[in-house]
Design a protein around this motif. Structure first.
Motif, PDB file in Angstrom:
ATOM      1  N   ILE A  17      37.235  27.386  45.988  1.00  0.00           N
ATOM      2  CA  ILE A  17      38.512  26.871  45.508  1.00  0.00           C
ATOM      3  C   ILE A  17      38.657  25.404  45.908  1.00  0.00           C
ATOM      4  N   ASP A  18      39.122  24.602  44.992  1.00  0.00           N
ATOM      5  CA  ASP A  18      39.469  23.211  45.266  1.00  0.00           C
ATOM      6  C   ASP A  18      40.886  23.204  45.840  1.00  0.00           C
ATOM      7  N   SER A  19      41.025  22.976  47.139  1.00  0.00           N
ATOM      8  CA  SER A  19      42.334  23.084  47.791  1.00  0.00           C
ATOM      9  C   SER A  19      43.340  22.066  47.246  1.00  0.00           C
ATOM     10  N   ASP A  20      42.862  20.933  46.767  1.00  0.00           N
ATOM     11  CA  ASP A  20      43.776  19.910  46.242  1.00  0.00           C
ATOM     12  C   ASP A  20      44.358  20.305  44.882  1.00  0.00           C
ATOM     13  N   SER A  21      43.831  21.372  44.273  1.00  0.00           N
ATOM     14  CA  SER A  21      44.350  21.816  42.984  1.00  0.00           C
ATOM     15  C   SER A  21      45.570  22.727  43.134  1.00  0.00           C
ATOM     16  N   LEU A  22      46.081  22.850  44.348  1.00  0.00           N
ATOM     17  CA  LEU A  22      47.233  23.697  44.624  1.00  0.00           C
ATOM     18  C   LEU A  22      48.431  23.255  43.791  1.00  0.00           C
ATOM     19  N   ASN A  23      49.137  24.230  43.231  1.00  0.00           N
ATOM     20  CA  ASN A  23      50.282  23.919  42.391  1.00  0.00           C
ATOM     21  C   ASN A  23      51.420  24.904  42.678  1.00  0.00           C
ATOM     22  N   THR A  24      52.655  24.407  42.667  1.00  0.00           N
ATOM     23  CA  THR A  24      53.858  25.226  42.793  1.00  0.00           C
ATOM     24  C   THR A  24      54.877  24.709  41.774  1.00  0.00           C
ATOM     25  N   ASP A  25      55.982  25.431  41.671  1.00  0.00           N
ATOM     26  CA  ASP A  25      57.010  24.984  40.733  1.00  0.00           C
ATOM     27  C   ASP A  25      57.903  23.896  41.321  1.00  0.00           C
TER      28      ASP A  25
ATOM     29  N   LEU B 252      44.576  25.745  40.782  1.00  0.00           N
ATOM     30  CA  LEU B 252      44.154  25.587  39.399  1.00  0.00           C
ATOM     31  C   LEU B 252      42.658  25.343  39.287  1.00  0.00           C
ATOM     32  N   GLY B 253      42.025  24.890  40.358  1.00  0.00           N
ATOM     33  CA  GLY B 253      40.598  24.595  40.343  1.00  0.00           C
ATOM     34  C   GLY B 253      39.821  25.561  41.210  1.00  0.00           C
ATOM     35  N   PHE B 254      39.001  26.395  40.600  1.00  0.00           N
ATOM     36  CA  PHE B 254      38.145  27.316  41.342  1.00  0.00           C
ATOM     37  C   PHE B 254      37.008  27.767  40.435  1.00  0.00           C
ATOM     38  N   ARG B 255      35.953  28.249  41.065  1.00  0.00           N
ATOM     39  CA  ARG B 255      34.823  28.794  40.320  1.00  0.00           C
ATOM     40  C   ARG B 255      34.123  29.822  41.185  1.00  0.00           C
ATOM     41  N   GLY B 256      33.337  30.631  40.554  1.00  0.00           N
ATOM     42  CA  GLY B 256      32.613  31.644  41.302  1.00  0.00           C
ATOM     43  C   GLY B 256      32.035  32.694  40.387  1.00  0.00           C
ATOM     44  N   GLY B 257      31.585  33.766  41.025  1.00  0.00           N
ATOM     45  CA  GLY B 257      30.973  34.818  40.240  1.00  0.00           C
ATOM     46  C   GLY B 257      30.850  36.107  41.011  1.00  0.00           C
ATOM     47  N   LEU B 258      30.408  37.114  40.269  1.00  0.00           N
ATOM     48  CA  LEU B 258      30.196  38.440  40.829  1.00  0.00           C
ATOM     49  C   LEU B 258      28.797  38.901  40.434  1.00  0.00           C
ATOM     50  N   ALA B 259      28.147  39.562  41.347  1.00  0.00           N
ATOM     51  CA  ALA B 259      26.883  40.224  41.050  1.00  0.00           C
ATOM     52  C   ALA B 259      27.118  41.708  41.246  1.00  0.00           C
ATOM     53  N   LEU B 260      27.101  42.449  40.149  1.00  0.00           N
ATOM     54  CA  LEU B 260      27.376  43.882  40.189  1.00  0.00           C
ATOM     55  C   LEU B 260      26.130  44.632  39.762  1.00  0.00           C
ATOM     56  N   ARG B 261      25.811  45.670  40.505  1.00  0.00           N
ATOM     57  CA  ARG B 261      24.704  46.533  40.090  1.00  0.00           C
ATOM     58  C   ARG B 261      25.101  47.221  38.809  1.00  0.00           C
ATOM     59  N   ARG B 262      24.225  47.203  37.856  1.00  0.00           N
ATOM     60  CA  ARG B 262      24.558  47.768  36.548  1.00  0.00           C
ATOM     61  C   ARG B 262      24.760  49.277  36.613  1.00  0.00           C
ATOM     62  N   GLU B 263      23.900  49.986  37.339  1.00  0.00           N
ATOM     63  CA  GLU B 263      23.975  51.440  37.385  1.00  0.00           C
ATOM     64  C   GLU B 263      25.171  51.915  38.206  1.00  0.00           C
ATOM     65  N   VAL B 264      25.336  51.365  39.385  1.00  0.00           N
ATOM     66  CA  VAL B 264      26.403  51.782  40.292  1.00  0.00           C
ATOM     67  C   VAL B 264      26.945  50.530  40.967  1.00  0.00           C
ATOM     68  N   TRP B 265      28.224  50.237  40.751  1.00  0.00           N
ATOM     69  CA  TRP B 265      28.821  49.082  41.400  1.00  0.00           C
ATOM     70  C   TRP B 265      29.113  49.476  42.834  1.00  0.00           C
ATOM     71  N   GLY B 266      28.205  49.175  43.703  1.00  0.00           N
ATOM     72  CA  GLY B 266      28.325  49.643  45.080  1.00  0.00           C
ATOM     73  C   GLY B 266      27.967  48.589  46.090  1.00  0.00           C
ATOM     74  N   ASP B 267      27.269  49.009  47.124  1.00  0.00           N
ATOM     75  CA  ASP B 267      27.009  48.159  48.274  1.00  0.00           C
ATOM     76  C   ASP B 267      26.280  46.858  47.948  1.00  0.00           C
ATOM     77  N   ASP B 268      25.505  46.830  46.884  1.00  0.00           N
ATOM     78  CA  ASP B 268      24.766  45.621  46.541  1.00  0.00           C
ATOM     79  C   ASP B 268      25.600  44.614  45.757  1.00  0.00           C
ATOM     80  N   SER B 269      26.839  44.956  45.432  1.00  0.00           N
ATOM     81  CA  SER B 269      27.700  44.042  44.692  1.00  0.00           C
ATOM     82  C   SER B 269      28.160  42.910  45.598  1.00  0.00           C
ATOM     83  N   GLN B 270      28.301  41.722  45.018  1.00  0.00           N
ATOM     84  CA  GLN B 270      28.709  40.547  45.788  1.00  0.00           C
ATOM     85  C   GLN B 270      29.678  39.705  44.974  1.00  0.00           C
TER      86      GLN B 270
END
Length: 170
Positions: free
Chosen positions: A50-58, A27-45
């Motif tokens: 993830i907060d491992s303690d935020s793990l949840n199951t039923d 339930l706890g995570f954050r992050g991002g993507l860096a995508l080339r605007r012209e071509v989403w290719g090799d420079d994308s990252q």
């Protein structure tokens, strides 16, 4: 630049066990993507923490076992980190995302099968949104988690549905 919108995204895993298929999510995570605007290719990252303690199951007892020192040991290893190293597009909507996954104090290469499922031009709050799904298979023993091997499969499917909002400078 896109930031992961954690309230509309899902990051988790599935694993087979003697009691059936176990599905869990973080339930706890954050992050991002860096995508080339012209071509989403090799420079994308991509970067996801993830907060491992935020793990949840039923089922509470399964959640407690997974968080314990038998598996994730969330007290000693509070974070799981994915850092991409390459993105190769196979079509306009399908790609392979390669990177390094650090979990349980061990870093290993990983390969996600990715699909761009939606591009929402402008949302009500004037931000562009993209939705990406991804799947990868790992062996938990590669990350030092081999406890209860007769009870839980070594093969684990990682899965994510990431909704990311384009960064808007204020």
């Amino acid at each position: 630049l896109y930031r992961i919108h954690s309230t509309t995204s899902r990051v988790g895993f599935c694993v087979d066990s003697l009691i059936g298929r176990v599905e869990a999510e973080f339930l706890g995570f954050r992050g991002g993507l860096a995508l080339r605007r012209e071509v989403w290719g090799d420079d994308s990252q991509m970067l996801v923490m993830i907060d491992s303690d935020s793990l949840n199951t039923d089922r509470d007892f399964i959640r407690d076992i997974l968080k314990s020192d038998r598996f994730f040991h969330t007290q000693q290893y509070p974070k799981i980190l994915f850092v991409s190293t390459a993105l190769w597009w196979e079509s306009d909507t399908r790609a392979r995302l390669f990177g390094m996954l650090t979990m349980h104090g061990i870093t290993r290469p990983i390969n996600f099968r990715m699909e761009l499922t939606d591009i929402i031009g402008e949302r009500a709050d004037h931000e562009q949104e993209i939705v990406v799904t991804g799947h990868a298979d790992i062996r938990r023993s590669d990350f030092g988690m081999s406890n209860l091997s007769g009870f839980v499969s070594d093969n684990v499917e990682l899965c994510m549905i990431v909704s990311a909002l384009r960064f808007q400078q204020q």
